[in-house]
Design an enzyme around this catalytic site. Structure first.
Site, PDB file in Angstrom:
ATOM      1  N   TYR A  39       8.807 -11.492  88.408  1.00 54.74           N
ATOM      2  CA  TYR A  39       7.694 -11.958  89.230  1.00 54.74           C
ATOM      3  C   TYR A  39       8.192 -12.193  90.649  1.00 54.74           C
ATOM      4  O   TYR A  39       9.331 -12.614  90.849  1.00 54.74           O
ATOM      5  CB  TYR A  39       7.168 -13.299  88.713  1.00 54.74           C
ATOM      6  CG  TYR A  39       6.612 -13.253  87.327  1.00 54.74           C
ATOM      7  CD1 TYR A  39       5.274 -12.946  87.113  1.00 54.74           C
ATOM      8  CD2 TYR A  39       7.419 -13.531  86.230  1.00 54.74           C
ATOM      9  CE1 TYR A  39       4.763 -12.919  85.826  1.00 54.74           C
ATOM     10  CE2 TYR A  39       6.910 -13.498  84.946  1.00 54.74           C
ATOM     11  CZ  TYR A  39       5.583 -13.191  84.750  1.00 54.74           C
ATOM     12  OH  TYR A  39       5.072 -13.154  83.483  1.00 54.74           O
ATOM     13  N   PRO A  47      -4.583 -11.714  89.758  1.00 57.61           N
ATOM     14  CA  PRO A  47      -4.051 -12.760  88.900  1.00 57.61           C
ATOM     15  C   PRO A  47      -2.558 -12.543  88.636  1.00 57.61           C
ATOM     16  O   PRO A  47      -1.947 -11.605  89.147  1.00 57.61           O
ATOM     17  CB  PRO A  47      -4.861 -12.603  87.622  1.00 57.61           C
ATOM     18  CG  PRO A  47      -5.189 -11.153  87.563  1.00 57.61           C
ATOM     19  CD  PRO A  47      -5.353 -10.728  88.999  1.00 57.61           C
ATOM     20  N   LEU A  48      -2.019 -13.406  87.785  1.00 60.00           N
ATOM     21  CA  LEU A  48      -0.616 -13.318  87.401  1.00 60.00           C
ATOM     22  C   LEU A  48      -0.291 -11.889  86.972  1.00 60.00           C
ATOM     23  O   LEU A  48      -1.030 -11.281  86.206  1.00 60.00           O
ATOM     24  CB  LEU A  48      -0.345 -14.274  86.234  1.00 60.00           C
ATOM     25  CG  LEU A  48       1.068 -14.266  85.660  1.00 60.00           C
ATOM     26  CD1 LEU A  48       2.034 -14.868  86.678  1.00 60.00           C
ATOM     27  CD2 LEU A  48       1.106 -15.034  84.361  1.00 60.00           C
ATOM     28  N   HIS A  49       0.812 -11.352  87.504  1.00 62.26           N
ATOM     29  CA  HIS A  49       1.213 -10.002  87.133  1.00 62.26           C
ATOM     30  C   HIS A  49       2.737  -9.919  87.077  1.00 62.26           C
ATOM     31  O   HIS A  49       3.430 -10.560  87.840  1.00 62.26           O
ATOM     32  CB  HIS A  49       0.647  -8.966  88.106  1.00 62.26           C
ATOM     33  CG  HIS A  49       1.056  -9.178  89.528  1.00 62.26           C
ATOM     34  ND1 HIS A  49       0.499 -10.173  90.324  1.00 62.26           N
ATOM     35  CD2 HIS A  49       1.979  -8.562  90.289  1.00 62.26           C
ATOM     36  CE1 HIS A  49       1.056 -10.128  91.524  1.00 62.26           C
ATOM     37  NE2 HIS A  49       1.963  -9.165  91.536  1.00 62.26           N
ATOM     38  N   LEU A  50       3.210  -9.129  86.140  1.00 68.91           N
ATOM     39  CA  LEU A  50       4.634  -8.933  85.917  1.00 68.91           C
ATOM     40  C   LEU A  50       5.003  -7.564  86.463  1.00 68.91           C
ATOM     41  O   LEU A  50       4.379  -6.561  86.108  1.00 68.91           O
ATOM     42  CB  LEU A  50       4.932  -8.999  84.415  1.00 68.91           C
ATOM     43  CG  LEU A  50       6.353  -8.734  83.957  1.00 68.91           C
ATOM     44  CD1 LEU A  50       7.274  -9.865  84.409  1.00 68.91           C
ATOM     45  CD2 LEU A  50       6.395  -8.610  82.438  1.00 68.91           C
TER      46      LEU A  50
END
Length: 188
Positions: A39, A47-50
């Site tokens: 990250y 949004p949250l992203h890997l």
């Protein structure tokens, strides 16, 4: 916590994808360029992203110092394992991970180009890319620096407002978060 369980499931999926992609790469049969998962400490996107990226960094999209440092400097690119340990260490319930964006800006502006394998300095992006393609040092394991991560109180009203804003942003951009939320059984 349920959030940590979801995070671990997300990371397991990321590792599976990285393994599948790594096994299908025709450019790297030697294993010199392993796939990296992580990250950005200060994300530029919700949004949250890997991120799953090859450590050869051979891409026309990597054009400047910020791009390189955001994937190679341990202050900016946080491993899934490190994030899990950080979440486990929360001082109390109702806390959320927060990065120090001002400190990040100061660090990224003062951090020189260095090979993330051997530490050799480079003056320009083309020099860095050339060195990276020739460097035979192994990618270090477990490289992570928590200097940008901390904790912030997360009141339920703030959390709810942030979720509603993110969902509204996703809908207006046409990205309803459906890609990853389906893995967690949520269509909200």
């Amino acid at each position: 916590s349920i959030h940590l369980q979801h995070l671990r499931s997300f990371h397991a999926l990321g590792r599976e994808i990285a393994s599948a992609v790594s096994g299908s790469c025709t450019d790297d049969k030697s294993g010199k360029y392993p796939m990296l998962c992580g990250y950005h400490a200060v994300p530029s996107l919700t949004p949250l992203h890997l991120h799953i990226i090859s450590s050869d960094f051979h891409s026309d999209c990597i054009k400047n110092k910020k791009h390189i440092n955001s994937f190679t400097d341990a202050s900016f690119f946080i491993s899934p394992d490190f994030l899990e340990r950080h979440v486990e260490s929360a001082p109390s319930a109702g806390m959320r991970v927060q990065a120090n964006a001002q400190r990040a800006t100061a660090i990224i502006n003062s951090t020189p180009f260095r090979c993330f394998r051997c530490g050799a300095p480079s003056g320009t992006v083309p020099q860095w890319k050339f060195h990276n393609s020739a460097c035979n040092a192994k990618v270090p394991e477990g490289r992570c620096n928590a200097s940008l991560l901390g904790w912030k109180s997360n009141s339920s009203s703030v959390s709810s407002a942030n979720v509603k804003k993110r969902r509204a942003d996703d809908e207006s951009s046409g990205n309803k978060g459906k890609d990853i939320r389906k893995f967690f059984g949520s269509n909200k």
